[in-house]
Design an enzyme around this catalytic site. Structure first.
Site, PDB file in Angstrom:
ATOM      1  N   LYS A 193       0.850  -1.199   0.000  1.00  0.00           N
ATOM      2  CA  LYS A 193       0.000   0.000   0.000  1.00  0.00           C
ATOM      3  C   LYS A 193       0.881   1.243   0.000  1.00  0.00           C
ATOM      4  CE  LYS A 193      -4.000   1.641   2.763  1.00  0.00           C
ATOM      5  NZ  LYS A 193      -4.838   1.310   3.952  1.00  0.00           N
TER       6      LYS A 193
ATOM      7  N   SER B 264      -9.851   0.846   3.023  1.00  0.00           N
ATOM      8  CA  SER B 264      -9.042   1.735   2.226  1.00  0.00           C
ATOM      9  C   SER B 264      -7.920   1.022   1.458  1.00  0.00           C
ATOM     10  CB  SER B 264      -8.400   2.802   3.118  1.00  0.00           C
ATOM     11  OG  SER B 264      -7.487   2.228   4.018  1.00  0.00           O
TER      12      SER B 264
ATOM     13  N   SER C  51      -9.887  -1.723   7.085  1.00  0.00           N
ATOM     14  CA  SER C  51      -9.290  -1.404   5.779  1.00  0.00           C
ATOM     15  C   SER C  51      -8.445  -2.509   5.153  1.00  0.00           C
ATOM     16  CB  SER C  51      -8.438  -0.138   5.889  1.00  0.00           C
ATOM     17  OG  SER C  51      -9.248   1.000   5.871  1.00  0.00           O
TER      18      SER C  51
END
Lengths: 485, 95
Positions: A78, A153, A177
């Site tokens: 990420k 997310s 997330s």
């Protein structure tokens, strides 16, 4: 079978037997990314040169018989992790020129093993969002149906695993997330106990809730990645100095007699029919495997979302004060005074959801409202935690849905923040309690969208949720299904 | 409305965010809805409940006061929006 369709364990064996080199494997993944990412948009940055250099180093290490579990394995991360010398945006325009000057501890641990980092993955800006639509770099599309969100997310982290663009990925989980996008994309995602994995070098959203988590195609691969990143780090004073068990060693333990609690507050009216059916089937599978299933109650569940959004936004408003255009990131060209520079840089650099949360958090912490909102939410957090402590005196694991519905259409909730917040209703309590949980595939909707099963464990007992998930995986085929791209 | 337009403007100043009139209007509406939603917490009696700031029981985390390798000046300044080898350049503060 294509190289990019192998599991981590399968690839490890081929690398160690010299059937394939890490450079070949890395090229296969880079080609796969090039061929598929116009549809998925999982990557913000692809690190081709760095990845091939790491692959060469890995091949030398394998040739010297010094390979670790992840040596030569293509991983993606990420874009919330600082990666030395590489653009690190956190999904935000305000960091669209920020070259990280150092590695997050989890990145350093990957590099110590000569894991191959393929690139940096798309995400909701500053990890604030449940659909990956709140990104400055165009939304991610769900590989199972590109008109649907991948969840958020860590949407890029989940979608790239589902699209076979990486063997495994790292995400972060503040209110779900890792787990919610894992569920929506049909992959495995684990949120470790708060304190299990170092947060050093992870761009902060809500510091008392943020935790790094692995995503992979199956439980065994997920365990290997967790093993590499877990453990005490002197650079993170909230990481906990206790031994990390060998997760792979206990995966195939028998779960006969394991006590699995079914919290009644998670099986509510309004739960999507397909989700309910898939989770009910999972419950039946566990009964056949010899587990004992018992109904339990977590009475403060209904209050968790409200408590979470007060605490998370308050912490975010403080954490994001550092983006002021002074030392790094975007600086407004329009400003004529220092204060003006701060306010304009932040106005130009932050997206609407980040502004919204900064405003809510600032309000909740402001003079006259602190006790009514922030302090109240922290007390509610205590009640939510106590629910878990009490129920874990009776059961080993809790079983719940991950999300109330399968992946929703792009655009459906983006203009309705409160509805978006409620899509995290089943994942948020775990972050408030600070314990661990895993999401694993347990079926599909009639429309062909993946559905996730959540197993929640006691604090620092990741080993038990991993083995409980592994037993399910051995009895089912869901984790073997692949999105057609 | 649970929050006035003047309060929204005040909060935006505290948060160092320039918001347009339209953004302020939308923000007031959304904050009002959110504050209405979190009002449910008042149904819970939290008298005497100890607040949780953090789930990990923590003492002060001490370490030895030793010099560790750090950034060079060049590295520390590498991301500065206005390059200046002496430091971080900002608009004039003192007239």
């Amino acid at each position: 079978m294509k190289l990019y369709d192998l599991t981590l364990t399968e690839l490890r064996a081929r690398l160690d037997n010299r059937e394939v080199s890490s450079v070949d494997v890395t090229r296969a993944f880079l080609d796969r990314i090039a061929a598929t990412d116009d549809k998925i948009n999982a990557f913000i940055t692809v690190c081709e040169a760095e990845a091939l250099a790491a692959a060469k180093a890995a091949d030398r290490r394998i040739a010297a018989n010094e390979a670790g579990a992840l040596t030569g394995i293509p991983i993606a991360v990420k874009d919330i992790f600082n990666t030395s010398g590489i653009l690190t945006t956190c999904g935000s325009k305000i960091l669209n020129n920020y070259i990280a000057p150092y590695d997050a501890t989890v990145i350093a641990r990957l590099k110590q093993q000569d894991a191959v980092i393929l690139g940096k993955l798309n995400m909701d800006e500053f990890a604030m969002g449940s659909s990956n639509e709140c990104t400055a770099f165009e939304p991610v599309h769900n590989p199972w149906n590109t008109d649907r969100v991948p969840g958020g997310s860590s949407g890029g982290s989940a979608a790239s695993v589902a699209a076979s663009q990486a063997i495994a990925t790292l995400g972060t989980d503040t209110g779900g997330s890792v787990r919610q996008p894992a569920a929506h994309c049909g992959v495995v995602g684990l949120k470790p106990t708060y304190g299990r994995v170092s947060r050093y070098g992870v761009i902060a959203y809500a510091s008392s809730l943020d935790q790094v988590g692995p995503l992979a195609r199956n439980i065994g691969d997920c365990a290997l990645l967790l093993q590499t990143v877990a453990g005490f780090d002197p650079a993170d004073s909230t990481s906990v100095d206790i031994p990390v068990p060998d997760y792979s060693a206990t995966l195939s333990e028998d779960i006969t007699g394991l006590r699995i609690g079914l919290p009644k507050e998670y099986f509510i009216e309004g739960l999507d029919d397909d989700v309910r059916r898939a989770v009910d089937q999972a419950i039946a599978t566990y009964r056949n495997l010899g587990a004992e299933l018992v109904e339990v109650s977590l009475p403060h569940t209904d209050y968790a979302v409200a408590g979470y959004y007060l605490i998370a936004t308050a912490e975010a408003s403080s954490n994001l004060a550092r983006y002021d255009g002074v030392r790094f990131g975007l600086r407004s060209a329009e400003s004529d005074s220092l204060i003006d520079m701060y306010t304009r840089s932040r106005a130009e650099g932050f997206g609407i959801e980040v502004k919204r949360r900064i405003m809510l958090g600032t309000y909740a912490l402001s003079s006259g409202y602190y006790d009514a909102y922030y302090l109240k939410a922290q007390k509610v957090r205590t009640l939510v935690r106590q629910d878990f402590t009490r129920v874990f005196e009776d059961v080993d694991v809790l079983l719940t849905p991950v999300a109330p519905t399968p992946a929703f259409p792009l655009g459906e909730k983006v203009d309705d923040p409160l509805q978006m917040y409620l899509s995290d209703i089943f994942t948020i309590p775990v972050n408030l309690a600070g314990t661990c949980a895993i999401s694993l595939p347990c079926g599909f909707s009639d429309g062909g969208l993946p559905i996730g099963l959540q197993l929640i464990g006691k604090p620092f007992d990741e080993a038990t949720i991993l083995k409980t998930g592994y037993a399910f995986e051995q009895a089912t085929e869901w984790h073997k299904k692949k999105a057609a791209l | 409305m649970k929050i006035s337009r003047a309060e929204v403007e005040h909060v935006s100043r505290l948060a160092r965010l320039t918001l347009t009139d339209r953004e302020l209007d939308a923000m007031q509406d959304e904050m009002d809805k959110f504050l209405g939603y979190v009002e449910q917490l008042n149904q819970l009696d939290t008298e005497g409940i100890v607040p949780t700031a953090h789930v990990v029981p923590m003492e002060n985390a001490f370490r030895k006061d030793e010099v560790q390798p750090g950034f060079t000046r060049e590295q520390a300044l590498a991301n500065a929006p206005e390059p200046d080898p002496a430091g971080f350049r900002v608009p004039r503060v003192i007239e």
